[in-house]
Write a protein that holds these residues in place. Sequence first.
Motif, short mmCIF file in Angstrom:
data_model
loop_
_atom_site.label_atom_id
_atom_site.label_comp_id
_atom_site.label_asym_id
_atom_site.label_seq_id
_atom_site.Cartn_x
_atom_site.Cartn_y
_atom_site.Cartn_z
N PHE A 89 0.84 -1.19 0.00
CA PHE A 89 0.00 0.00 0.00
C PHE A 89 0.88 1.25 0.00
CE2 PHE A 89 -3.09 -2.90 2.07
CZ PHE A 89 -4.13 -2.76 1.16
N PRO A 90 0.68 2.15 -0.95
CA PRO A 90 1.49 3.37 -0.97
C PRO A 90 0.94 4.43 -0.01
CG PRO A 90 0.03 3.34 -2.86
CD PRO A 90 -0.16 2.03 -2.13
N ASP A 91 1.84 5.24 0.52
CA ASP A 91 1.49 6.43 1.31
C ASP A 91 0.70 6.14 2.59
OD1 ASP A 91 2.79 8.10 -0.51
OD2 ASP A 91 1.02 8.20 -1.78
N VAL A 92 0.94 5.00 3.22
CA VAL A 92 0.29 4.69 4.50
C VAL A 92 1.19 5.18 5.63
CG1 VAL A 92 -0.52 2.85 6.03
CG2 VAL A 92 -0.94 2.71 3.57
N LEU A 93 0.61 5.97 6.53
CA LEU A 93 1.39 6.55 7.62
C LEU A 93 1.09 5.90 8.96
CD1 LEU A 93 3.53 8.68 7.99
CD2 LEU A 93 1.74 10.37 8.31
N GLY A 94 0.11 5.00 9.02
CA GLY A 94 -0.19 4.31 10.27
C GLY A 94 -1.38 3.40 10.14
N CYS A 95 -1.44 2.39 11.03
CA CYS A 95 -2.59 1.50 11.12
C CYS A 95 -3.36 1.88 12.36
CB CYS A 95 -2.14 0.04 11.23
SG CYS A 95 -1.53 -0.62 9.69
N ILE A 96 -4.66 2.06 12.21
CA ILE A 96 -5.50 2.55 13.29
C ILE A 96 -6.49 1.47 13.71
CG2 ILE A 96 -7.16 3.57 11.70
CD1 ILE A 96 -7.47 5.87 13.71
N ASP A 97 -6.73 1.39 15.01
CA ASP A 97 -7.75 0.49 15.54
C ASP A 97 -8.22 1.05 16.87
OD1 ASP A 97 -9.52 -1.60 15.71
OD2 ASP A 97 -8.02 -3.15 16.02
N GLY A 98 -9.31 0.54 17.33
CA GLY A 98 -9.84 1.00 18.60
C GLY A 98 -10.55 -0.12 19.34
N THR A 99 -10.84 0.14 20.60
CA THR A 99 -11.56 -0.83 21.40
C THR A 99 -12.32 -0.09 22.49
OG1 THR A 99 -11.39 -2.91 22.60
CG2 THR A 99 -9.69 -1.26 23.05
#
Length: 141
Positions: A89-99
Motif C-alpha cells: 500500500f502506498p502512502d500509509v502513515l499508520g494502522c489505526i484500531d480501537g476498542t
Amino acid sequence: MIGDDLVRPTQRSCPLTPELQLLITLRFLGKASFQSEIADLHGVVQSSVSNAVTATINALCRHLDFIKFPNDLTSKRKIKEGFYEIAGFPDVLGCIDGTLIPIMRPPTNEEVAYVCRKGYHAINIQGICDPDLRFINIVCK
C-alpha cells in the motif's frame, strides 16, 4: 520504564511487583474481564487488581511523551516505506484500531458520555501503530 513508579513500600505484607501489576493491567485492558476474575487468575484480591490497574495506567500516562506522531519528512518516508514493504500500500502513515474498555458506572453524565453502542459503560480507546508495531498515537475518551 514504569517500574519505579509502581514500587509501593509497605510494612503490612508483600506488595505486588511492578511486573505483576503490569501483567494484571494488560490482562484487564486486553480481555475486558471482571477484576474479580483477574484477581482469581493471579492469586490476589480484587482491590489489589483495582489499585494495580489505576497505578499502572497513571504511570503509563506520565510516560506517554515517547508516543509521538511523526512530524519530520524523514520519519514519515520511513514509515510509508515500511508499510509498502509489508502490504504494497502506498502512502500509509499508520494502522489505526480501537476498542471499548468497560468501566464502572460513573456518578454523573453516565447516560450521555459513558454508555457505548453495545449498551454498557465504557471508554473508547484508539491507537495508531507504525509498521514495526510501535504506537505513534493514542487517544482515550
